[in-house]
Design an enzyme around this catalytic site. Structure first.
Site, short mmCIF file in Angstrom:
data_model
loop_
_atom_site.label_atom_id
_atom_site.label_comp_id
_atom_site.label_asym_id
_atom_site.label_seq_id
_atom_site.Cartn_x
_atom_site.Cartn_y
_atom_site.Cartn_z
N ASP A 28 0.84 -1.20 0.00
CA ASP A 28 0.00 0.00 0.00
C ASP A 28 0.88 1.25 0.00
O ASP A 28 1.97 1.24 0.56
CB ASP A 28 -0.89 -0.04 1.26
CG ASP A 28 -2.08 0.91 1.15
OD1 ASP A 28 -2.29 1.50 0.08
OD2 ASP A 28 -2.78 1.05 2.16
N HIS A 45 2.97 3.45 -9.01
CA HIS A 45 2.77 2.03 -9.30
C HIS A 45 4.02 1.44 -9.99
O HIS A 45 4.39 0.29 -9.73
CB HIS A 45 1.54 1.82 -10.17
CG HIS A 45 0.24 2.16 -9.47
ND1 HIS A 45 -0.02 1.78 -8.18
CD2 HIS A 45 -0.85 2.87 -9.88
CE1 HIS A 45 -1.23 2.22 -7.83
NE2 HIS A 45 -1.74 2.88 -8.84
N LEU A 139 11.49 -20.61 -4.24
CA LEU A 139 10.50 -19.71 -3.60
C LEU A 139 9.21 -19.84 -4.38
O LEU A 139 9.21 -19.89 -5.61
CB LEU A 139 10.99 -18.25 -3.69
CG LEU A 139 9.97 -17.17 -3.32
CD1 LEU A 139 9.79 -17.08 -1.81
CD2 LEU A 139 10.39 -15.78 -3.83
C1 FPP Z 1 -1.47 0.25 -3.47
O1 FPP Z 1 -1.14 1.57 -3.68
C2 FPP Z 1 -1.05 -0.71 -4.50
C3 FPP Z 1 -1.86 -1.43 -5.34
C4 FPP Z 1 -3.11 -0.95 -5.92
C5 FPP Z 1 -1.50 -2.80 -5.72
C6 FPP Z 1 -0.04 -3.08 -5.92
C7 FPP Z 1 0.45 -2.62 -7.22
C8 FPP Z 1 1.77 -2.56 -7.52
C9 FPP Z 1 2.83 -2.96 -6.58
C10 FPP Z 1 2.19 -2.08 -8.86
C11 FPP Z 1 2.64 -3.24 -9.68
C12 FPP Z 1 1.45 -3.92 -10.17
C13 FPP Z 1 1.31 -5.24 -10.32
C14 FPP Z 1 -0.08 -5.73 -10.57
C15 FPP Z 1 2.44 -6.22 -10.23
P1 FPP Z 1 -2.34 2.61 -3.62
O2 FPP Z 1 -2.63 3.04 -5.01
O3 FPP Z 1 -3.51 2.06 -2.88
O4 FPP Z 1 -1.66 3.76 -2.77
P2 FPP Z 1 -2.41 4.92 -1.94
O5 FPP Z 1 -3.18 4.24 -0.84
O6 FPP Z 1 -1.27 5.74 -1.42
O7 FPP Z 1 -3.29 5.67 -2.90
#
Ligand code: FPP
Length: 248
Positions: A28, A45, A139
Site C-alpha cells: 500500500d 505504481h 521460492l
Molecule cells: C497500493 O497503492 C497498490 C496497489 C493498488 C497494488 C499493488 C500494485 C503494484 C505494486 C504495482 C505493480 C502492479 C502489479 C499488478 C504487479 P495505492 O494506489 O492504494 O496507494 P495509496 O493508498 O497511497 O493511494
C-alpha cells in the site's frame, strides 16, 4: 471444536535468524508516494513494481518459502478505469519481462483469486508463467489477483455445499481441515506473517481465514520504498515475537 494448532513455521535461515515460511504483503502507498513528489499515480505504481522485484529477490535470498503479494483486490475494480488499465499494463509488462527470469531463478508462480476475469491475454500470460515455473522449488511467489477473502470463502462454501448435495460429504463432518482443503491456499504452508505498508492498520479483505494465527505487522514505509532491508527488519521483528496459538 478446538482448532488444530498451526504448525510451528519458523526455520533457521542462512543468515542466522529465524525466518517465517510464509509471508504475505499488502502493498500500500503507491499513490501517496507519487503525490508526495507531485507525480502521477502511475509513477508510484511503476516504482511499486520495482519494489516487487527487489522483494521477491530478497525473499528468495532469505530462505522464505512462500511470498504472497496482494497485487489487485476484488475491490480495486472500483478505481478509475484508467488506473485499472495502468495496473493491468504493469502486470502485463512485468510478466513479459520476468517470466523467463522466474523460471531460471527457481521461483514458482501461483495465483490466488478469480484471475480468469482479467483480460484474456493476461490470463494466457499468467497460465504460461504458472506452467513453466511449476516445478521450481526455491521460492513460491503467489500473486493475489482479483482476490477477496470474502469471495474466497463464498467459493469454498459453494464447493462444500455441492459435495454435500451429492452425498459425498456429511455436513456433520465439516471441520477446519475441510474448509482449508478447499481454500485457494490449500497447497501452501500456514501463513506466518502479514505485512501492510503505508501506516494503514487493516486487513482489507486479504487472507482473512489464513491470518487467524499469523503475526500482523503494520509499518509506515510506503510500498515503493520497500526493499531488502525493510523485509529483513520485518522478519527480525517476527523472529522476536512469541507465537502461542491460544495456549500459554
Ligand atoms: C497500493 O497503492 C497498490 C496497489 C493498488 C497494488 C499493488 C500494485 C503494484 C505494486 C504495482 C505493480 C502492479 C502489479 C499488478 C504487479 P495505492 O494506489 O492504494 O496507494 P495509496 O493508498 O497511497 O493511494
Amino acid at each position: 471444536m478446538i482448532a488444530p494448532l498451526a504448525s510451528s513455521a519458523a526455520k533457521s535461515s542462512k543468515s542466522g535468524f529465524f525466518v517465517p515460511r510464509h509471508v504475505a504483503i499488502i502493498m500500500d502507498g503507491n499513490g501517496r508516494w507519487a503525490s508526495a513528489r507531485h507525480l502521477p499515480r502511475l509513477a508510484g505504481h511503476k516504482k511499486g513494481a520495482d519494489a516487487v522485484k527487489k522483494t521477491v529477490r530478497a525473499a528468495a535470498e532469505m530462505g522464505i518459502e512462500v511470498l504472497t503479494l496482494y497485487a489487485f483486490s476484488s475491490e480495486n475494480w472500483r478505481r478509475p478505469a484508467s488506473e485499472v488499465a495502468d495496473l493491468m499494463g504493469l502486470l502485463r509488462l512485468c510478466l513479459q519481462q520476468e517470466m523467463q527470469n522466474l523460471k531460471e531463478k527457481g521461483i514458482c508462480l501461483k495465483v490466488i483469486g478469480d484471475y480468469t476475469r482479467l483480460d484474456q491475454d493476461l490470463v494466457s500470460l499468467l497460465n504460461k508463467a504458472i506452467e513453466i515455473t511449476a516445478d521450481n522449488t526455491r521460492l513460491t511467489l503467489v500473486f493475489a489477483l482479483n482476490y477477496g477473502a470474502q469471495d474466497e470463502l463464498v467459493h469454498v462454501t459453494r464447493l462444500i455445499a455441492k459435495q454435500a448435495c451429492k452425498g459425498l460429504l456429511d455436513p456433520d463432518n465439516i471441520d477446519v481441515s475441510t474448509i482449508e482443503s478447499f481454500l485457494y491456499t490449500r497447497d501452501l504452508p500456514p501463513l506466518d506473517l502479514v505485512i501492510r505498508t503505508s501506516g494503514e492498520k487493516r486487513l482489507s479483505n486479504f487472507l482473512l481465514w489464513q491470518a487467524a494465527y499469523a503475526e500482523l505487522l503494520f509499518i509506515d514505509t510506503l510500498w515503493p520504498d520497500f526493499d531488502s532491508e525493510t523485509l529483513k527488519t520485518a522478519v527480525e521483528e517476527y523472529a522476536r515475537r512469541e507465537r502461542r496459538y491460544g495456549g500459554l
